[in-house]
Write an enzyme that holds these catalytic residues in place. Sequence first.
Site, PDB file in Angstrom:
ATOM      1  N   GLY A 156       0.843  -1.197   0.000  1.00 43.72           N
ATOM      2  CA  GLY A 156       0.000   0.000   0.000  1.00 43.72           C
ATOM      3  C   GLY A 156       0.870   1.235   0.000  1.00 43.72           C
ATOM      4  N   PHE A 203       3.406   9.362   3.294  1.00 42.19           N
ATOM      5  CA  PHE A 203       4.840   9.667   3.308  1.00 42.19           C
ATOM      6  C   PHE A 203       5.724   8.613   2.661  1.00 42.19           C
ATOM      7  CE2 PHE A 203       3.009  11.693   7.120  1.00 42.19           C
ATOM      8  CZ  PHE A 203       3.174  13.012   6.711  1.00 42.19           C
ATOM      9  N   GLY A 204       5.113   7.590   2.081  1.00 45.16           N
ATOM     10  CA  GLY A 204       5.952   6.565   1.485  1.00 45.16           C
ATOM     11  C   GLY A 204       5.134   5.342   1.164  1.00 45.16           C
ATOM     12  N   GLN A 205       5.815   4.178   1.131  1.00 47.01           N
ATOM     13  CA  GLN A 205       5.103   2.960   0.751  1.00 47.01           C
ATOM     14  C   GLN A 205       5.328   1.855   1.768  1.00 47.01           C
ATOM     15  OE1 GLN A 205       6.618   2.622  -3.243  1.00 47.01           O
ATOM     16  NE2 GLN A 205       4.621   3.101  -4.101  1.00 47.01           N
ATOM     17  N   ASP A 216      -7.345   9.110  12.826  1.00 44.04           N
ATOM     18  CA  ASP A 216      -7.334   8.896  11.376  1.00 44.04           C
ATOM     19  C   ASP A 216      -8.024   7.578  11.038  1.00 44.04           C
ATOM     20  OD1 ASP A 216      -6.807   9.616   8.775  1.00 44.04           O
ATOM     21  OD2 ASP A 216      -4.753   8.839   8.777  1.00 44.04           O
ATOM     22  N   LYS A 224     -10.373   5.372   9.289  1.00 39.70           N
ATOM     23  CA  LYS A 224     -11.111   5.357   8.027  1.00 39.70           C
ATOM     24  C   LYS A 224     -10.907   4.000   7.396  1.00 39.70           C
ATOM     25  CE  LYS A 224      -7.320   7.885   5.910  1.00 39.70           C
ATOM     26  NZ  LYS A 224      -6.952   9.083   5.191  1.00 39.70           N
ATOM     27  N   ASN A 226      -7.608   2.372   6.736  1.00 34.84           N
ATOM     28  CA  ASN A 226      -6.753   2.119   7.894  1.00 34.84           C
ATOM     29  C   ASN A 226      -7.266   0.973   8.767  1.00 34.84           C
ATOM     30  OD1 ASN A 226      -4.832   3.997   7.197  1.00 34.84           O
ATOM     31  ND2 ASN A 226      -5.811   5.665   8.329  1.00 34.84           N
ATOM     32  N   ASP A 242      -2.034   2.304  11.063  1.00 32.68           N
ATOM     33  CA  ASP A 242      -1.715   3.712  10.776  1.00 32.68           C
ATOM     34  C   ASP A 242      -1.898   4.653  11.969  1.00 32.68           C
ATOM     35  OD1 ASP A 242      -1.035   6.058   9.624  1.00 32.68           O
ATOM     36  OD2 ASP A 242      -2.469   5.956   7.958  1.00 32.68           O
ATOM     37  N   THR A 282      -8.664  13.073   2.808  1.00 35.69           N
ATOM     38  CA  THR A 282     -10.053  13.030   2.404  1.00 35.69           C
ATOM     39  C   THR A 282     -10.937  13.511   3.555  1.00 35.69           C
ATOM     40  OG1 THR A 282     -11.809  11.404   2.307  1.00 35.69           O
ATOM     41  CG2 THR A 282      -9.598  10.542   2.632  1.00 35.69           C
TER      42      THR A 282
HETATM   43  P1  ADP Z   1      -0.020   6.023   5.656  1.00 34.19           P
HETATM   44  O1  ADP Z   1       0.284   6.683   6.962  1.00 34.19           O
HETATM   45  O2  ADP Z   1       0.933   6.442   4.603  1.00 34.19           O
HETATM   46  O3  ADP Z   1      -1.467   6.115   5.259  1.00 34.19           O
HETATM   47  P2  ADP Z   1      -0.499   3.240   6.408  1.00 34.19           P
HETATM   48  O4  ADP Z   1       0.127   2.765   7.670  1.00 34.19           O
HETATM   49  O5  ADP Z   1      -1.955   3.533   6.445  1.00 34.19           O
HETATM   50  O6  ADP Z   1       0.341   4.486   5.860  1.00 34.19           O
HETATM   51  O7  ADP Z   1      -0.220   2.179   5.261  1.00 34.19           O
HETATM   52  C1  ADP Z   1      -0.602   2.430   3.911  1.00 34.19           C
HETATM   53  C2  ADP Z   1      -1.284   1.189   3.323  1.00 34.19           C
HETATM   54  O8  ADP Z   1      -0.355   0.077   3.334  1.00 34.19           O
HETATM   55  C3  ADP Z   1      -2.494   0.687   4.111  1.00 34.19           C
HETATM   56  O9  ADP Z   1      -3.688   1.341   3.754  1.00 34.19           O
HETATM   57  C4  ADP Z   1      -2.487  -0.800   3.787  1.00 34.19           C
HETATM   58  O10 ADP Z   1      -3.151  -1.061   2.553  1.00 34.19           O
HETATM   59  C5  ADP Z   1      -1.000  -1.139   3.636  1.00 34.19           C
HETATM   60  N1  ADP Z   1      -0.467  -1.673   4.921  1.00 34.19           N
HETATM   61  C6  ADP Z   1      -0.039  -0.934   5.956  1.00 34.19           C
HETATM   62  N2  ADP Z   1       0.374  -1.694   7.003  1.00 34.19           N
HETATM   63  C7  ADP Z   1       0.206  -2.975   6.614  1.00 34.19           C
HETATM   64  C8  ADP Z   1       0.432  -4.242   7.266  1.00 34.19           C
HETATM   65  N3  ADP Z   1       0.909  -4.303   8.503  1.00 34.19           N
HETATM   66  N4  ADP Z   1       0.140  -5.369   6.565  1.00 34.19           N
HETATM   67  C9  ADP Z   1      -0.346  -5.281   5.306  1.00 34.19           C
HETATM   68  N5  ADP Z   1      -0.600  -4.128   4.649  1.00 34.19           N
HETATM   69  C10 ADP Z   1      -0.329  -2.975   5.282  1.00 34.19           C
HETATM   70 MG    MG Z   2      -3.176   5.184   6.137  1.00 40.39          MG
END
Ligand code: ADP
Ligand code: MG
Length: 316
Positions: free
Chosen positions: A39, A43-45, A153, A155, A158, A173, A192
């Site tokens: 995902g 701030f990144g991936q 946050d 939603k 998350n 998140d 959003t």
């Molecule tokens: P951001 O703060 O950039 O929104 P997130 O922590 O929400 O970052 O992570 C972005 C996306 O990555 C999530 O919406 C989800 O789809 C995927 N993701 C995040 N953490 C995990 C995890 N522990 N296992 C699987 N997918 C994850």
């Molecule tokens: Mg997120």
Amino acid sequence: RYFIDTAPPLGAPFNHRIVSAKPNQISNFYTISWQDILGGGRFGQVHKCVENSSGLTFAAKVIKVRSQKEKEMVKNEIQVMNNLDHANLIQLYAAYESRNDIILVLEYVSGGELFDRIIDENYTLMELDAVMFIRQICEGLQHMHKMYILHLDLKPENILCVSRVTNKIKIIDFGLARIYKPREKLRVNFGTPEFLAPEVINYDFASFNTDMWSLGVITYMLLSGLSPFLGDDDNETLNNILACQWNFEEQEFRDTSEEAKDFISRLLIINKSWRMSASEALRHPWLSSTGLHHRLHSKKTMCRSRQSSCVLVPNS
Ligand code: ADP
Ligand code: MG
């Protein structure tokens, strides 16, 4: 097929394992699959990664930090996660710091985002499934709030499903999460606006019940596939929220139980002190009445009629 729901805990109980961002090379301990993107976000991936010593899969959240302020925000995320040990809250295992980024090594879950299930036409979401999902979110929130932490946050993107075959979920998140301070005002999250509580838009004091508003929005969406406040543009959405303009008039709510509607009505309230707390929500009949759950089970109440192809669109 055999599914591993979560990575097993590493040795010591979680609350004894305080994580801090170490300037070690992450590659000594974990192998990140850079092409395997789980995902993306602010701030990144997030990538799949494997622990070299055990072969276990984790999720590596790579956060770009371009300033001291951004670094402090990630350190806050780490500190918050260090205080949270609960089955419905994603766990942090390690963190690595380099010049341009901080990488969080998180418990990996493979079921995808909760809302992918709602918009999946091949998956029939029953009201009882929604009960299971919302109950777990409430349990996670109850724990966070007991630890004096606000998520801020909450939603659909998350909330992750643990696997494709169970109804277990985890809240992720904690990038905007913070320790509750009674008189602290919060800046609006420029993401959003659909999920923002009125007090956040008004730049007023946020509290535990700010998360409960978001829970109301998520419950509404789970049950109908509709976003309660979404307007044609952001301005209209924000106005709908501030006017608390929402209803159950859409045909998607035709089969919805009265208990579910009452549950939402006790969350989507402008005045935050009138909203249910997480503990009160867990005691609400929609989440707690076994009689109701039997009825939902035998009536096979679906979340929205399958004929409807209109999902996640404005309801006005
Ligand atoms: P951001 O703060 O950039 O929104 P997130 O922590 O929400 O970052 O992570 C972005 C996306 O990555 C999530 O919406 C989800 O789809 C995927 N993701 C995040 N953490 C995990 C995890 N522990 N296992 C699987 N997918 C994850
Ligand atoms: Mg997120």
